[in-house]
Design an enzyme around this catalytic site. Structure first.
Site, short mmCIF file in Angstrom:
data_model
loop_
_atom_site.label_atom_id
_atom_site.label_comp_id
_atom_site.label_asym_id
_atom_site.label_seq_id
_atom_site.Cartn_x
_atom_site.Cartn_y
_atom_site.Cartn_z
N ASN A 26 0.86 -1.18 0.00
CA ASN A 26 0.00 0.00 0.00
C ASN A 26 0.90 1.23 0.00
O ASN A 26 2.12 1.12 0.13
CB ASN A 26 -0.96 -0.02 1.20
N ASP A 74 1.41 -8.46 1.23
CA ASP A 74 2.13 -7.39 1.92
C ASP A 74 2.40 -7.78 3.38
O ASP A 74 3.54 -7.70 3.86
CB ASP A 74 1.32 -6.10 1.85
N SER A 110 -2.53 -6.08 -7.15
CA SER A 110 -3.85 -5.42 -7.17
C SER A 110 -5.05 -6.36 -7.28
O SER A 110 -6.18 -5.89 -7.34
CB SER A 110 -3.94 -4.36 -8.28
N THR A 111 -4.84 -7.67 -7.30
CA THR A 111 -5.98 -8.58 -7.52
C THR A 111 -6.65 -9.05 -6.23
O THR A 111 -7.67 -9.73 -6.28
CB THR A 111 -5.56 -9.82 -8.33
#
Length: 168
Positions: free
Chosen positions: A22, A32, A115-116
């Site tokens: 992020n 992340d 991003s998925t």
């Protein structure tokens, strides 16, 4: 060469793994959080000094407790409608990660599905952008190994049929 494997990206034993981060770069959910946990507290402390990262950009850190020597943090777009610059921003996230790897003379890099997850990018469209960006990069930089680490069957099925991808 472009490789595909199903597994945990934190176990990649190469030059760099990419973190789908992020903008704060201080950890989060999904890949992340897994990368931050595996790398250890030193990663969090180092990331606090970076001042965040804008969507589509990338920053590099040491790998700390990971097998990978480096972590390239990139921020993919939050998917809205596909007409708000998302494809360009996602492509930029992959391109800037690869460019950073090249600038640091890295020879192997592993990507997650950027991003998925919670950012909601459609998986099929994201896989196409990721693979095409990797192919384009290798046309000019043939000496790098690009790995796609997927965690689920759906993403594995999307990637495995791309022409030229090697299954590992």
């Amino acid at each position: 060469m472009i490789y595909l494997t199903k597994g945990d990206i934190t176990l990649f034993d190469g030059d760099a793994i990419v973190n789908a981060a992020n903008e704060r770069l201080l950890g989060g959910g999904g890949v992340d959080g897994a990368i931050h946990r595996a790398a250890g507290r030193e990663l969090y402390e180092y990331c606090k000094t970076l001042g965040g990262c804008k969507t589509g950009q990338a920053k590099i850190t040491p790998g700390y407790k990971l097998k990978a020597k480096h972590i390239i943090h990139t921020v993919g777009p939050i998917y809205k409608d596909g007409n708000s610059g998302e494809p360009e921003l996602l492509r930029s996230a992959y391109q800037n990660s690869l460019k950073l790897a090249q600038e640091h003379n890295l020879k192997s890099i592993a990507f997650p599905n950027i991003s998925t997850g919670v950012y909601g990018y459609p998986k099929k469209e994201a896989a196409q952008i990721a693979f095409e960006t990797a192919q384009d990069f290798l046309k000019r930089n043939a000496d790098m190994e690009i790995w796609f680490y997927v965690f689920d069957n759906e993403n594995f099925e999307l990637y495995k049929d791309f022409e030229g991808i090697l299954l590992q």
